[in-house]
Design a protein around this motif. Structure first.
Motif, PDB file in Angstrom:
ATOM      1  N   SER A  49     -13.622   4.563   1.253  1.00  8.59           N
ATOM      2  CA  SER A  49     -12.589   3.795   1.951  1.00  8.59           C
ATOM      3  C   SER A  49     -13.132   3.043   3.166  1.00  8.59           C
ATOM      4  O   SER A  49     -12.606   1.997   3.536  1.00  8.59           O
ATOM      5  CB  SER A  49     -11.446   4.711   2.381  1.00  8.59           C
ATOM      6  OG  SER A  49     -11.911   5.656   3.324  1.00  8.59           O
ATOM      7  N   ASN A 109       2.365   1.674  -3.440  1.00  2.31           N
ATOM      8  CA  ASN A 109       1.296   2.129  -4.333  1.00  2.31           C
ATOM      9  C   ASN A 109       1.026   3.626  -4.141  1.00  2.31           C
ATOM     10  O   ASN A 109       0.905   4.381  -5.111  1.00  2.31           O
ATOM     11  CB  ASN A 109       0.036   1.309  -4.034  1.00  2.31           C
ATOM     12  CG  ASN A 109      -1.050   1.609  -5.037  1.00  2.31           C
ATOM     13  OD1 ASN A 109      -0.750   1.807  -6.217  1.00  2.31           O
ATOM     14  ND2 ASN A 109      -2.280   1.682  -4.577  1.00  2.31           N
ATOM     15  N   TYR A 110       0.989   4.045  -2.872  1.00  4.03           N
ATOM     16  CA  TYR A 110       0.733   5.453  -2.569  1.00  4.03           C
ATOM     17  C   TYR A 110       1.833   6.335  -3.170  1.00  4.03           C
ATOM     18  O   TYR A 110       1.558   7.338  -3.829  1.00  4.03           O
ATOM     19  CB  TYR A 110       0.665   5.656  -1.049  1.00  4.03           C
ATOM     20  CG  TYR A 110       0.584   7.113  -0.654  1.00  4.03           C
ATOM     21  CD1 TYR A 110      -0.624   7.800  -0.722  1.00  4.03           C
ATOM     22  CD2 TYR A 110       1.721   7.803  -0.228  1.00  4.03           C
ATOM     23  CE1 TYR A 110      -0.697   9.152  -0.373  1.00  4.03           C
ATOM     24  CE2 TYR A 110       1.654   9.143   0.116  1.00  4.03           C
ATOM     25  CZ  TYR A 110       0.441   9.813   0.042  1.00  4.03           C
ATOM     26  OH  TYR A 110       0.384  11.142   0.369  1.00  4.03           O
ATOM     27  N   TYR A 111       3.087   5.934  -2.952  1.00  3.88           N
ATOM     28  CA  TYR A 111       4.194   6.744  -3.463  1.00  3.88           C
ATOM     29  C   TYR A 111       4.277   6.706  -4.992  1.00  3.88           C
ATOM     30  O   TYR A 111       4.707   7.669  -5.623  1.00  3.88           O
ATOM     31  CB  TYR A 111       5.527   6.319  -2.834  1.00  3.88           C
ATOM     32  CG  TYR A 111       5.754   7.003  -1.507  1.00  3.88           C
ATOM     33  CD1 TYR A 111       6.409   8.227  -1.440  1.00  3.88           C
ATOM     34  CD2 TYR A 111       5.279   6.461  -0.321  1.00  3.88           C
ATOM     35  CE1 TYR A 111       6.595   8.879  -0.232  1.00  3.88           C
ATOM     36  CE2 TYR A 111       5.445   7.104   0.888  1.00  3.88           C
ATOM     37  CZ  TYR A 111       6.107   8.315   0.926  1.00  3.88           C
ATOM     38  OH  TYR A 111       6.277   8.965   2.111  1.00  3.88           O
ATOM     39  N   ALA A 112       3.867   5.568  -5.575  1.00  2.40           N
ATOM     40  CA  ALA A 112       3.865   5.465  -7.049  1.00  2.40           C
ATOM     41  C   ALA A 112       2.936   6.519  -7.635  1.00  2.40           C
ATOM     42  O   ALA A 112       3.227   7.117  -8.667  1.00  2.40           O
ATOM     43  CB  ALA A 112       3.444   4.070  -7.470  1.00  2.40           C
ATOM     44  N   GLN A 113       1.807   6.753  -6.937  1.00  7.20           N
ATOM     45  CA  GLN A 113       0.858   7.762  -7.422  1.00  7.20           C
ATOM     46  C   GLN A 113       1.444   9.171  -7.330  1.00  7.20           C
ATOM     47  O   GLN A 113       1.029  10.078  -8.042  1.00  7.20           O
ATOM     48  CB  GLN A 113      -0.438   7.691  -6.611  1.00  7.20           C
ATOM     49  CG  GLN A 113      -1.266   6.460  -6.962  1.00  7.20           C
ATOM     50  CD  GLN A 113      -2.397   6.232  -5.973  1.00  7.20           C
ATOM     51  OE1 GLN A 113      -2.679   7.059  -5.117  1.00  7.20           O
ATOM     52  NE2 GLN A 113      -3.049   5.086  -6.090  1.00  7.20           N
ATOM     53  N   GLN A 114       2.424   9.347  -6.425  1.00  5.97           N
ATOM     54  CA  GLN A 114       3.074  10.654  -6.300  1.00  5.97           C
ATOM     55  C   GLN A 114       4.294  10.757  -7.231  1.00  5.97           C
ATOM     56  O   GLN A 114       5.005  11.767  -7.233  1.00  5.97           O
ATOM     57  CB  GLN A 114       3.577  10.897  -4.858  1.00  5.97           C
ATOM     58  CG  GLN A 114       2.648  10.485  -3.748  1.00  5.97           C
ATOM     59  CD  GLN A 114       1.350  11.260  -3.749  1.00  5.97           C
ATOM     60  OE1 GLN A 114       1.362  12.454  -3.943  1.00  5.97           O
ATOM     61  NE2 GLN A 114       0.229  10.552  -3.574  1.00  5.97           N
ATOM     62  N   GLY A 115       4.559   9.671  -7.973  1.00  4.13           N
ATOM     63  CA  GLY A 115       5.671   9.693  -8.930  1.00  4.13           C
ATOM     64  C   GLY A 115       6.981   9.157  -8.385  1.00  4.13           C
ATOM     65  O   GLY A 115       8.035   9.376  -8.980  1.00  4.13           O
ATOM     66  N   TYR A 116       6.937   8.456  -7.245  1.00  3.25           N
ATOM     67  CA  TYR A 116       8.173   7.902  -6.679  1.00  3.25           C
ATOM     68  C   TYR A 116       8.134   6.381  -6.757  1.00  3.25           C
ATOM     69  O   TYR A 116       7.085   5.772  -6.544  1.00  3.25           O
ATOM     70  CB  TYR A 116       8.334   8.313  -5.205  1.00  3.25           C
ATOM     71  CG  TYR A 116       8.427   9.809  -5.012  1.00  3.25           C
ATOM     72  CD1 TYR A 116       9.603  10.493  -5.325  1.00  3.25           C
ATOM     73  CD2 TYR A 116       7.351  10.533  -4.517  1.00  3.25           C
ATOM     74  CE1 TYR A 116       9.692  11.857  -5.153  1.00  3.25           C
ATOM     75  CE2 TYR A 116       7.436  11.903  -4.342  1.00  3.25           C
ATOM     76  CZ  TYR A 116       8.612  12.567  -4.655  1.00  3.25           C
ATOM     77  OH  TYR A 116       8.709  13.914  -4.496  1.00  3.25           O
ATOM     78  N   ASN A 117       9.285   5.779  -7.030  1.00  2.00           N
ATOM     79  CA  ASN A 117       9.316   4.317  -7.108  1.00  2.00           C
ATOM     80  C   ASN A 117       9.869   3.713  -5.809  1.00  2.00           C
ATOM     81  O   ASN A 117      10.222   4.426  -4.876  1.00  2.00           O
ATOM     82  CB  ASN A 117      10.126   3.848  -8.316  1.00  2.00           C
ATOM     83  CG  ASN A 117      11.556   4.378  -8.267  1.00  2.00           C
ATOM     84  OD1 ASN A 117      12.019   4.806  -7.201  1.00  2.00           O
ATOM     85  ND2 ASN A 117      12.248   4.353  -9.378  1.00  2.00           N
ATOM     86  N   SER A 164       0.832  -1.204   0.000  1.00  2.00           N
ATOM     87  CA  SER A 164       0.000   0.000   0.000  1.00  2.00           C
ATOM     88  C   SER A 164       0.871   1.260   0.000  1.00  2.00           C
ATOM     89  O   SER A 164       0.546   2.252  -0.658  1.00  2.00           O
ATOM     90  CB  SER A 164      -0.969   0.001   1.183  1.00  2.00           C
ATOM     91  OG  SER A 164      -0.258   0.072   2.380  1.00  2.00           O
TER      92      SER A 164
END
Lengths: 296, 327
Positions: free
Chosen positions: B217, B103-111, B100
């Motif tokens: 949620s 996934n959250y950071y991926a949405q902010q553009g971080y891997n 999770s």
């Protein structure tokens, strides 16, 4: 007997091949346990391996640099006093908690930290010393001068001929006695370039502009110079070419220049015969600090 | 010897041939190898002029900076691993938490590599996964300790101060709650009517929230928010209303100018229902300065941690800010 001889010859050959790989420096008492927690036994060897993996190259660079800096620059009262002043500044900033801060940085005593400050001052002094010792060569290499530049670019409203005419207008205004700064304020599209700036052979400038600057030996006002892509025109006022006049800015610029720093340290590591006897360290330095690697 | 060679000349020739080949091979394959060096019986890592720096000296230099943190992290991990066994449920919890967050950071553009770097820079863990694993296992250790010392740490004063509880809520969302549209007002009125109906009354809050809540949620789980206390990061009106409820009570509809209207139920104020909740454990730890360090040190003594080098023990104790004999 025959078999024994063949066996001995084979063993001799094997022994020549064995132990002929790249050297790997080991610590003493590698299996000594320094901590046991549950099933976990932490040995000196494991700690050394972990620490070298994370910080090995940096530590080797730091220790070797310190040795070289201290070999090149002697302690003087001026350096020591400057270091003490810096220490007191840190103490004041940390509001009496210097000891904790030093401990977290790995310094056991204030004296250790003071020596680290002295090393850093010496390192700066070393770069200045290198600059002073190699001044002529550096002036030739970098060709520094101070200049102000007016830029008139073509835009949607200003075509090539219009831009060139506007640049000529600016040039004539300067020639007629108006100050460069005043004209720049009215004509230039880049206020930053209009300020007096140090330029060298390595400056990121349009090729035609750089080419012009490299031909100038004394303060001069240029004609109108078309840029490489024919999308703008420049009027350049070279304000200083004299070594004494550009020295302060040139020196400051070089001391902050990574390539210059790397070149200086490369020559110093070479001079002091920096030699590595451990393959992991060699590879680490090769990957992370190639400028200090001076052995094949 | 001459007689032997004469009788076995062919073997000698073959042996000499192989010897030459071996010498040639050894020389050609090792001529580019990095040579080693020893000084006073110790391996040298590098030299500058005539000064040799041995592996032992470099060990001491490294230990002063990175080594201490590394050692402390090993100690912490050792205590956690020896004290908290990872079962399948915990593995799932760890994996879900990792997934999770990634996934959250991926949405902010971080891997994930970015998270690995953060974990290494701030906490010394080689990967983000390791950081999550030891955070969750550490939390279990703290929860278990707090359970054992409940009377000492979960006191009436702590309950009164923090108001720990488990709550659920229903949200009727509005774009501009101050100026609700007719449709939004209808939805709110429908929910208000339903709270008093036989089918969806507030005594059956779970079904009510599933049917009416517009918070995607929490609605699928019957509106369950879980644990909260006075420090929960919730909108002010919500927080105030939720903290005012006694166990089993339902609030009036609570207006918030950004979200719309909330109906809140206090499911439980019983310790048993939130004793393992991460936020509750954090609240107890925060309320008792030095407790987490105390737990780690006491646990290290329970599992017979030993420090043959007294300075290592002193360093660990100073990092934990604990006193005592230890081993």
């Amino acid at each position: 007997m025959k078999k024994i001889i063949v066996l001995l010859v084979s063993l001799l050959c094997l022994s020549m091949l064995a132990g002929c790989g790249d050297a790997s420096a080991k610590i003493t008492n590698p299996k000594e346990v320094i901590m046991t927690v549950g099933d976990l036994k932490v040995t000196r060897e494991e700690m050394y391996s972990d620490m070298m993996l994370t910080d090995g190259g940096t530590a080797v660079n730091r220790v070797a640099t310190s040795l070289i800096v201290n070999a090149e620059i002697e302690n003087t009262d001026e350096i020591v006093n400057k270091a003490k002043e810096e220490l007191e500044t840190y103490r004041a900033q940390l509001d009496g908690d210097l000891e904790t801060a030093l401990s977290s940085l790995g310094y056991a005593t204030e004296e250790e930290f003071l020596n680290a400050i002295i090393d850093s001052i010496k390192a700066e002094t070393l770069l200045t010393k290198y600059f002073n010792d190699n001044k002529d060569e550096l002036y030739t290499k970098y060709a520094p001068l101070l200049a102000k530049i007016i830029v008139v670019n073509t835009t949607g409203e200003l075509d090539k001929d219009g831009a060139k005419a506007k640049a000529n207008e600016a040039l004539e205004a300067i020639k007629s006695g108006k100050s460069f700064d005043e004209v720049a304020e009215e004509y230039t599209s880049n206020k930053g370039l209009a300020a007096e700036t140090l330029y060298t052979r390595e400056s990121s400038l349009d090729t035609n502009v750089l080419q012009y600057l490299l031909t100038v030996n004394e303060p001069t006002l240029s004609g109108v110079i078309e840029n490489k892509n024919a999308t703008g025109y420049y009027v350049i006022q070279v304000t200083a070419t004299n070594k004494a006049q550009v020295e302060d800015k040139f020196k400051a610029s070089l001391l902050n220049n990574t390539d210059f720093n790397n070149n200086v340290y490369h020559s110093l590591f070479e001079k002091h015969n920096f030699t590595i006897y451990d393959i992991e360290t060699y590879n680490n330095i090769k990957n992370n600090f190639p400028h200090i690697l001076v052995q094949d | 010897m001459a007689k032997f060679l004469k009788e076995n000349w062919f073997v000698a020739v073959i042996a000499a041939f192989f010897l030459c080949i071996s010498i040639f091979y050894a020389v050609s394959t090792t001529k580019d190898n990095l040579p080693g060096k020893t000084a006073n019986g110790k391996d040298v890592v590098f030299s500058v002029d005539d000064t040799n720096v041995t592996a032992d000296e470099l060990y001491d230099e490294l230990f002063k900076t990175y080594g201490k943190n590394n050692l402390f992290l090993k100690f912490f991990e050792g205590v956690i691993d020896a004290s908290v066994k990872e079962d399948s449920a915990m593995t799932t919890e760890i994996n879900n938490s990792i997934a999770s967050t990634i996934n959250y950071y991926a949405q902010q553009g971080y891997n994930e590599e970015y998270l690995n770097q953060l974990s290494q820079y701030y906490y010394g863990y080689p990967t983000f996964r390791e950081y999550v694993k030891y955070s969750i296992k550490g939390e279990r250790l703290y929860a278990s300790y707090i359970e054992e010392h409940k009377d000492e740490y979960v006191t009436d004063a702590f309950i009164a101060e923090n108001s720990p509880r488990v709550i659920s809520y229903c949200l009727i969302k509005m774009d501009k709650p101050a100026e609700p549209t007719a449709e939004e007002t209808d939805r709110l009125n429908a929910a208000k009517d339903a709270c008093n109906s036989d089918k969806y009354n507030v005594n059956n809050f779970d079904e009510f929230a599933k049917k009416f809540s517009e918070d995607t949620s929490t609605a699928p789980n019957g509106g369950k928010l879980g644990y909260m206390d006075k420090d929960a990061q919730l909108v002010e009106a919500f927080l105030k209303a939720a903290l005012a409820l006694k166990e089993g009570e339902v609030s009036e509809w609570v207006y918030d100018s950004n979200y719309g209207y909330f109906l809140i139920k206090c499911d439980s104020t019983s310790y048993e229902d939130f004793k393992s909740e991460s936020a509750f454990v954090s609240a107890v730890i925060s309320a008792n300065e030095g407790l987490s360090n105390k737990i780690i040190w006491e646990q290290s003594q329970n599992i017979n941690a030993t420090f043959p080098d007294e300075s290592v023990k002193q360093y660990i104790m100073s990092q934990l800010n604990v006193e005592g004999e230890g081993k």
